[in-house]
Scaffold this motif. Structure first.
Motif, short mmCIF file in Angstrom:
data_model
loop_
_atom_site.label_atom_id
_atom_site.label_comp_id
_atom_site.label_asym_id
_atom_site.label_seq_id
_atom_site.Cartn_x
_atom_site.Cartn_y
_atom_site.Cartn_z
N ASP A 2 -6.27 -4.95 5.99
CA ASP A 2 -5.85 -5.09 4.61
C ASP A 2 -5.70 -6.58 4.31
O ASP A 2 -4.60 -7.10 4.15
CB ASP A 2 -4.52 -4.36 4.38
CG ASP A 2 -4.08 -4.40 2.92
OD1 ASP A 2 -4.94 -4.63 2.06
OD2 ASP A 2 -2.87 -4.22 2.67
N LEU B 87 -0.62 4.24 -1.70
CA LEU B 87 -1.94 4.62 -1.20
C LEU B 87 -1.89 5.16 0.23
O LEU B 87 -2.92 5.56 0.78
CB LEU B 87 -2.89 3.41 -1.26
CG LEU B 87 -3.25 2.92 -2.66
CD1 LEU B 87 -4.08 1.64 -2.58
CD2 LEU B 87 -4.01 3.98 -3.44
N HIS C 244 -5.82 2.89 -8.90
CA HIS C 244 -4.45 2.56 -8.48
C HIS C 244 -3.89 1.55 -9.47
O HIS C 244 -4.63 0.75 -10.05
CB HIS C 244 -4.47 1.97 -7.07
CG HIS C 244 -3.12 1.58 -6.55
ND1 HIS C 244 -2.08 2.48 -6.46
CD2 HIS C 244 -2.64 0.40 -6.09
CE1 HIS C 244 -1.02 1.86 -5.94
NE2 HIS C 244 -1.34 0.59 -5.72
N SER D 127 -9.27 -1.95 3.61
CA SER D 127 -8.81 -1.82 2.23
C SER D 127 -9.29 -3.02 1.43
O SER D 127 -9.15 -4.17 1.87
CB SER D 127 -7.27 -1.76 2.17
OG SER D 127 -6.79 -0.49 2.56
N VAL E 68 1.62 0.60 5.93
CA VAL E 68 0.63 1.55 6.46
C VAL E 68 0.96 1.92 7.90
O VAL E 68 1.00 3.10 8.26
CB VAL E 68 -0.79 0.97 6.35
CG1 VAL E 68 -1.80 1.89 7.02
CG2 VAL E 68 -1.17 0.76 4.89
N LYS F 277 0.80 -1.23 0.00
CA LYS F 277 0.00 0.00 0.00
C LYS F 277 0.84 1.29 0.00
O LYS F 277 0.31 2.36 0.30
CB LYS F 277 -0.92 0.01 1.22
CG LYS F 277 -2.01 -1.05 1.18
CD LYS F 277 -2.95 -0.83 0.02
CE LYS F 277 -4.11 -1.80 -0.02
NZ LYS F 277 -3.70 -3.16 -0.38
N TYR G 103 -0.99 -1.45 -9.75
CA TYR G 103 0.00 -2.29 -9.07
C TYR G 103 1.07 -2.72 -10.06
O TYR G 103 0.79 -3.32 -11.09
CB TYR G 103 -0.67 -3.53 -8.48
CG TYR G 103 -1.50 -3.25 -7.26
CD1 TYR G 103 -0.89 -2.95 -6.04
CD2 TYR G 103 -2.89 -3.28 -7.31
CE1 TYR G 103 -1.64 -2.68 -4.92
CE2 TYR G 103 -3.65 -3.01 -6.17
CZ TYR G 103 -3.02 -2.72 -4.98
OH TYR G 103 -3.78 -2.44 -3.87
N GLU H 134 -9.38 0.94 -6.19
CA GLU H 134 -9.24 0.58 -4.79
C GLU H 134 -10.40 1.15 -4.00
O GLU H 134 -10.97 2.19 -4.36
CB GLU H 134 -7.93 1.14 -4.23
CG GLU H 134 -6.69 0.44 -4.71
CD GLU H 134 -6.48 -0.87 -3.99
OE1 GLU H 134 -6.61 -0.92 -2.75
OE2 GLU H 134 -6.20 -1.87 -4.67
#
Length: 305
Positions: free
Chosen positions: A193, A19, A256, A229, A45, A16, A258, A272
């Protein structure tokens, strides 16, 4: 003001990092409890939110062992630099057979340092285990895989994580998400997540509809605030569980992209979603470059673009 996002030393699909500013922007600033993650993953995060107190859990023991090693002082930037330099030189002289030697040694002895090595030398930064619990990612055939600059980069990432862990009250636990959520109090914030259902299901011990339902029930009965998430939709299909479960809560969305994944065909833009049980309003101090994701955010309706 530019807000720099730190990058953790462990990589994985679904990380993440890009994000983080979005996630941080909806975290209530007045909470007094602990930041709790039942699915810690790489730690991206938690380390960027950097609360004073955090309980970081995962069912993958290798992630917990690595960060617990940092917390105990067993793993330091100096130790990491020495290990990666030594094994990197052997990798350069012996080739990919040394990677598979370390992978086999890790699967037998479970050294956190070997875990870091195979994670950063494996194909495309993926974490995947077979049904017997063995790490099974193939070698990434990139020249000079552990050149000095790359070792320095990883060492600096370890130093960053080490500084945060040493100055905060972070606890690491290897346990099931049900147990983690049951230990949370109403003053805490739970950030979840989980493996993305229908997408990343082989990360460690799988994820299916019963797990998604169980997580929904647990979070629905939690007396405090939570942030989840997940993915909303992509160009090919939608996450049906947004409609059947999570749409009763607030759903924010953002595009988003990846870069981490086993196949080029899997590296497509995805919408997302952040699901919250409180009125979340995103106010970011700085937008990130749109190279990774575009700059829009909406209150999502199932099936909306």
């Amino acid at each position: 003001m530019i807000v720099k996002t730190g990058v953790p030393p462990i990589k994985s699909q679904g990380i993440k990092t890009k994000l983080v500013p979005w996630i941080k922007s909806i975290v209530p600033s007045d909470f007094t409890g602990a930041w709790i993650e039942p699915f810690m993953g790489t730690g991206a995060v938690a380390f960027n939110v950097a609360p004073q107190r955090a309980i970081l859990c995962d069912a993958n023991p290798h992630l917990i062992n690595f960060y617990s090693g940092i917390a105990s002082g067993e793993i330091t930037p100096e130790v990491v630099k020495e290990h990666l330099t030594r094994e990197g030189e052997l990798l350069l002289s012996k080739g990919e057979e040394h990677y598979y030697f370390i992978r086999e040694r890790f699967n037998s002895e479970h050294s956190p340092l070997d875990f870091l090595f195979v994670n950063r030398a494996g194909f495309n930064g993926m974490i995947r285990f077979n049904r017997k619990g063995g790490f099974n990612i193939p070698f990434c055939r990139k020249p000079q895989r552990f050149a000095q600059a790359y070792v320095t980069k990883i060492t600096n990432q370890v130093a960053w994580a080490c500084k945060i862990i040493k100055t905060k009250e972070f606890v690491f636990k290897c346990q099931d998400f049900n147990q983690t959520i049951s230990e949370a109090s109403s003053s805490d914030i739970i950030y979840c997540d989980p493996p993305y259902i229908g997408r990343h299901v082989d990360y460690y011990n799988g994820w299916n509809e019963s797990h998604e339902q169980e997580l929904f029930d647990r979070l629905s009965n939690f007396g405090g605030k939570f942030i989840l998430s997940t993915w909303h939709h992509n160009d090919y299909r939608a996450n049906e569980y947004i409609k059947t479960m999570w749409s009763k809560y607030s759903v924010l969305t953002r595009e988003h992209f990846y870069h981490v994944g086993g196949k080029e065909t899997n590296r497509n833009p995805v919408i997302e979603a952040l699901v919250t049980n409180f009125n979340a309003i995103s106010i970011e101090r700085k937008k990130e470059s749109p190279i990774q994701y575009s700059l829009f955010e909406t209150q999502a309706k199932y099936g909306a673009a």
